[in-house]
Design a protein around this motif. Structure first.
Motif, PDB file in Angstrom:
ATOM      1  N   ASN A  56      19.982  28.104   8.378  1.00 32.10           N
ATOM      2  CA  ASN A  56      19.317  26.961   9.002  1.00 32.10           C
ATOM      3  C   ASN A  56      20.123  26.513  10.217  1.00 32.10           C
ATOM      4  OD1 ASN A  56      17.983  24.638   9.717  1.00 32.10           O
ATOM      5  ND2 ASN A  56      18.536  23.488   7.893  1.00 32.10           N
ATOM      6  N   VAL A  57      19.655  26.869  11.403  1.00 29.92           N
ATOM      7  CA  VAL A  57      20.370  26.540  12.633  1.00 29.92           C
ATOM      8  C   VAL A  57      19.863  25.251  13.288  1.00 29.92           C
ATOM      9  CG1 VAL A  57      20.911  28.957  13.095  1.00 29.92           C
ATOM     10  CG2 VAL A  57      18.820  27.966  14.051  1.00 29.92           C
ATOM     11  N   GLN A  58      18.886  24.617  12.684  1.00 32.58           N
ATOM     12  CA  GLN A  58      18.319  23.415  13.300  1.00 32.58           C
ATOM     13  C   GLN A  58      19.360  22.338  13.606  1.00 32.58           C
ATOM     14  OE1 GLN A  58      14.869  21.834  11.352  1.00 32.58           O
ATOM     15  NE2 GLN A  58      14.768  20.047  12.683  1.00 32.58           N
ATOM     16  N   PRO A  59      20.352  22.087  12.711  1.00 33.60           N
ATOM     17  CA  PRO A  59      21.356  21.071  13.056  1.00 33.60           C
ATOM     18  C   PRO A  59      22.097  21.353  14.354  1.00 33.60           C
ATOM     19  CG  PRO A  59      21.464  21.573  10.720  1.00 33.60           C
ATOM     20  CD  PRO A  59      20.537  22.594  11.334  1.00 33.60           C
ATOM     21  N   MET A  60      22.168  22.622  14.765  1.00 32.11           N
ATOM     22  CA  MET A  60      22.835  22.946  16.026  1.00 32.11           C
ATOM     23  C   MET A  60      22.167  22.268  17.207  1.00 32.11           C
ATOM     24  SD  MET A  60      23.592  27.016  15.902  1.00 32.11           S
ATOM     25  CE  MET A  60      24.502  27.801  14.581  1.00 32.11           C
ATOM     26  N   VAL A  61      20.852  22.156  17.158  1.00 28.50           N
ATOM     27  CA  VAL A  61      20.119  21.592  18.292  1.00 28.50           C
ATOM     28  C   VAL A  61      19.686  20.154  18.046  1.00 28.50           C
ATOM     29  CG1 VAL A  61      19.299  23.851  19.034  1.00 28.50           C
ATOM     30  CG2 VAL A  61      17.914  22.516  17.469  1.00 28.50           C
ATOM     31  N   THR A  62      19.725  19.708  16.795  1.00 30.05           N
ATOM     32  CA  THR A  62      19.336  18.333  16.497  1.00 30.05           C
ATOM     33  C   THR A  62      20.485  17.373  16.744  1.00 30.05           C
ATOM     34  OG1 THR A  62      17.783  19.100  14.813  1.00 30.05           O
ATOM     35  CG2 THR A  62      18.432  16.789  14.708  1.00 30.05           C
ATOM     36  N   PHE A  63      21.694  17.792  16.405  1.00 26.84           N
ATOM     37  CA  PHE A  63      22.839  16.907  16.520  1.00 26.84           C
ATOM     38  C   PHE A  63      23.870  17.357  17.553  1.00 26.84           C
ATOM     39  CE2 PHE A  63      21.382  16.712  12.034  1.00 26.84           C
ATOM     40  CZ  PHE A  63      20.862  15.434  12.081  1.00 26.84           C
ATOM     41  N   ALA A  64      23.777  18.583  18.023  1.00 25.63           N
ATOM     42  CA  ALA A  64      24.791  19.088  18.965  1.00 25.63           C
ATOM     43  C   ALA A  64      24.170  20.070  19.938  1.00 25.63           C
ATOM     44  CB  ALA A  64      25.940  19.734  18.203  1.00 25.63           C
ATOM     45  N   THR A  65      23.132  19.630  20.635  1.00 24.53           N
ATOM     46  CA  THR A  65      22.369  20.544  21.489  1.00 24.53           C
ATOM     47  C   THR A  65      23.241  21.291  22.486  1.00 24.53           C
ATOM     48  OG1 THR A  65      20.428  19.139  21.310  1.00 24.53           O
ATOM     49  CG2 THR A  65      20.490  20.683  23.154  1.00 24.53           C
ATOM     50  N   CYS A  66      24.146  20.582  23.147  1.00 27.74           N
ATOM     51  CA  CYS A  66      24.942  21.217  24.194  1.00 27.74           C
ATOM     52  C   CYS A  66      25.810  22.347  23.647  1.00 27.74           C
ATOM     53  CB  CYS A  66      25.810  20.184  24.908  1.00 27.74           C
ATOM     54  SG  CYS A  66      27.047  19.414  23.841  1.00 27.74           S
ATOM     55  N   GLN A  67      26.061  22.358  22.331  1.00 34.64           N
ATOM     56  CA  GLN A  67      26.948  23.351  21.764  1.00 34.64           C
ATOM     57  C   GLN A  67      26.290  24.715  21.561  1.00 34.64           C
ATOM     58  OE1 GLN A  67      30.234  22.902  21.495  1.00 34.64           O
ATOM     59  NE2 GLN A  67      29.818  20.920  22.432  1.00 34.64           N
ATOM     60  N   ILE A  68      24.976  24.836  21.828  1.00 28.72           N
ATOM     61  CA  ILE A  68      24.360  26.161  21.772  1.00 28.72           C
ATOM     62  C   ILE A  68      24.240  26.758  23.176  1.00 28.72           C
ATOM     63  CG2 ILE A  68      23.014  25.481  19.755  1.00 28.72           C
ATOM     64  CD1 ILE A  68      20.502  25.826  21.674  1.00 28.72           C
ATOM     65  N   CYS A  69      24.608  25.977  24.179  1.00 27.72           N
ATOM     66  CA  CYS A  69      24.529  26.450  25.558  1.00 27.72           C
ATOM     67  C   CYS A  69      25.695  27.393  25.852  1.00 27.72           C
ATOM     68  CB  CYS A  69      24.544  25.275  26.530  1.00 27.72           C
ATOM     69  SG  CYS A  69      23.179  24.115  26.264  1.00 27.72           S
ATOM     70  N   THR A  70      25.638  28.063  26.970  1.00 28.63           N
ATOM     71  CA  THR A  70      26.703  28.979  27.366  1.00 28.63           C
ATOM     72  C   THR A  70      28.044  28.262  27.352  1.00 28.63           C
ATOM     73  OG1 THR A  70      25.163  30.209  28.752  1.00 28.63           O
ATOM     74  CG2 THR A  70      27.515  30.534  29.167  1.00 28.63           C
ATOM     75  N   GLY A  71      29.006  28.817  26.609  1.00 27.28           N
ATOM     76  CA  GLY A  71      30.312  28.192  26.478  1.00 27.28           C
ATOM     77  C   GLY A  71      30.399  27.182  25.360  1.00 27.28           C
ATOM     78  N   GLY A  72      29.291  26.892  24.683  1.00 26.50           N
ATOM     79  CA  GLY A  72      29.270  25.922  23.607  1.00 26.50           C
ATOM     80  C   GLY A  72      29.910  26.440  22.335  1.00 26.50           C
ATOM     81  N   THR A  77      14.227  33.371  12.774  1.00 29.26           N
ATOM     82  CA  THR A  77      13.052  32.866  13.504  1.00 29.26           C
ATOM     83  C   THR A  77      13.360  31.631  14.334  1.00 29.26           C
ATOM     84  OG1 THR A  77      11.526  33.753  11.850  1.00 29.26           O
ATOM     85  CG2 THR A  77      10.695  31.986  13.255  1.00 29.26           C
ATOM     86  N   ASN A  78      14.012  30.641  13.744  1.00 26.63           N
ATOM     87  CA  ASN A  78      14.294  29.407  14.473  1.00 26.63           C
ATOM     88  C   ASN A  78      15.333  29.615  15.572  1.00 26.63           C
ATOM     89  OD1 ASN A  78      12.469  27.656  13.211  1.00 26.63           O
ATOM     90  ND2 ASN A  78      13.856  27.326  11.496  1.00 26.63           N
ATOM     91  N   ALA A  79      16.323  30.461  15.301  1.00 28.08           N
ATOM     92  CA  ALA A  79      17.319  30.760  16.331  1.00 28.08           C
ATOM     93  C   ALA A  79      16.660  31.417  17.533  1.00 28.08           C
ATOM     94  CB  ALA A  79      18.418  31.657  15.754  1.00 28.08           C
ATOM     95  N   ILE A  80      15.728  32.328  17.282  1.00 25.72           N
ATOM     96  CA  ILE A  80      14.983  32.982  18.365  1.00 25.72           C
ATOM     97  C   ILE A  80      14.196  31.944  19.158  1.00 25.72           C
ATOM     98  CG2 ILE A  80      13.043  34.542  18.844  1.00 25.72           C
ATOM     99  CD1 ILE A  80      14.051  36.260  16.464  1.00 25.72           C
ATOM    100  N   TYR A  81      13.560  31.008  18.460  1.00 27.51           N
ATOM    101  CA  TYR A  81      12.774  29.962  19.128  1.00 27.51           C
ATOM    102  C   TYR A  81      13.650  29.109  20.031  1.00 27.51           C
ATOM    103  CZ  TYR A  81      10.069  25.647  19.611  1.00 27.51           C
ATOM    104  OH  TYR A  81       9.415  24.534  20.108  1.00 27.51           O
ATOM    105  N   TYR A  82      14.789  28.628  19.525  1.00 25.99           N
ATOM    106  CA  TYR A  82      15.659  27.771  20.320  1.00 25.99           C
ATOM    107  C   TYR A  82      16.264  28.536  21.502  1.00 25.99           C
ATOM    108  CZ  TYR A  82      15.353  24.688  16.267  1.00 25.99           C
ATOM    109  OH  TYR A  82      14.899  23.889  15.243  1.00 25.99           O
ATOM    110  N   GLU A  83      16.655  29.769  21.273  1.00 26.06           N
ATOM    111  CA  GLU A  83      17.230  30.568  22.347  1.00 26.06           C
ATOM    112  C   GLU A  83      16.177  30.856  23.419  1.00 26.06           C
ATOM    113  OE1 GLU A  83      19.800  32.940  24.683  1.00 26.06           O
ATOM    114  OE2 GLU A  83      20.060  31.276  23.293  1.00 26.06           O
ATOM    115  N   GLY A  84      14.937  31.078  22.985  1.00 21.79           N
ATOM    116  CA  GLY A  84      13.872  31.312  23.958  1.00 21.79           C
ATOM    117  C   GLY A  84      13.640  30.112  24.851  1.00 21.79           C
TER     118      GLY A  84
END
Length: 222
Positions: A53-69, A84-91
């Motif tokens: 479940n990668v949703q907390p990565m973008v719900t509470f720490a969005t900037c941390q999935i960006c390049t260098g995060g 599936t969700n990781a693919i969606y957020y990365e897309g």
């Protein structure tokens, strides 16, 4: 904090346990990652990454999935494993960083089974002027998920727009010139768009206009 001791269980059983832990949240895998080489290897098993479940990565720490995060590398591993969700957020992140064309390629493995990905790919095709391909995607969405005039599509459109904004959408309307909504025998431009003849209920539009306005809103923030 004391280090986690991994019990001497068969790999298959441990993987199944770690899958269930990660399915709640990727945060819970931290202790296992720090438990040594075996824990690190088990967390990075494709079956674990795929269900994490990668949703907390973008719900509470969005900037941390960006390049260098902080979570960027782990997110990409989940994408590679087919999460599936990781693919969606990365897309969606790719749509803002390098454009809709790249986003469409990333999201393709989720189509047509994932509702938000299928809707997003259709909308991004509208933005770049691929109206025929967009029509096919919207038809797939309707066949596998919800009617294009339903209340559900309003919520999905709002979710997609909010997620792009949370990732730092530039509000530049870069695709205004190429924007082309489908107008064929199946997906038609709404005839009521400029002269609604009954009660409006979403962004100043009637049910026939819902998908069109969702596409417009997404185009305006890109």
């Amino acid at each position: 904090m004391a280090f986690l001791n991994i019990p001497n269980l068969p790999e298959e059983i441990l993987c199944k346990i770690i899958e269930m832990v990660g399915a709640d949240s990727f945060y819970y895998l931290g202790g296992i990652l720090r438990a040594g080489k075996r824990g690190y290897a088990l967390v990075h098993e494709p079956s674990v990454l795929r269900k994490c479940n990668v949703q907390p990565m973008v719900t509470f720490a969005t900037c941390q999935i960006c390049t260098g995060g902080q979570f960027r590398e782990f997110l990409i591993k989940c994408v590679t494993a087919g999460n599936t969700n990781a693919i969606y957020y990365e897309g969606l992140y790719a749509a803002l960083m390098v454009g809709p064309e790249k986003c469409i390629r990333i999201l393709q493995p989720n189509v047509p089974n994932h509702d938000l990905s299928t809707l997003a790919v259709g909308i991004f095709n509208v933005c770049i002027g691929n109206d025929k391909e967009a029509s096919k995607l919207f038809q797939q969405f309707a066949a596998n998920h919800y009617d294009l005039r339903s209340d559900a599509i309003v919520g999905l459109g709002a979710d997609l727009e909010w997620r792009l904004i949370s990732f730092g959408a530039p509000y530049m309307n870069r695709y205004g010139a190429s924007f082309k909504f489908p107008d064929d025998e199946v997906i038609k431009s709404p005839s009521c768009l400029y002269g609604h003849d009954y009660t409006v209920d979403f962004e100043g539009s009637c049910k026939n206009c819902r998908l069109f306005w969702i596409c417009c809103n997404i185009s305006h923030i890109l």
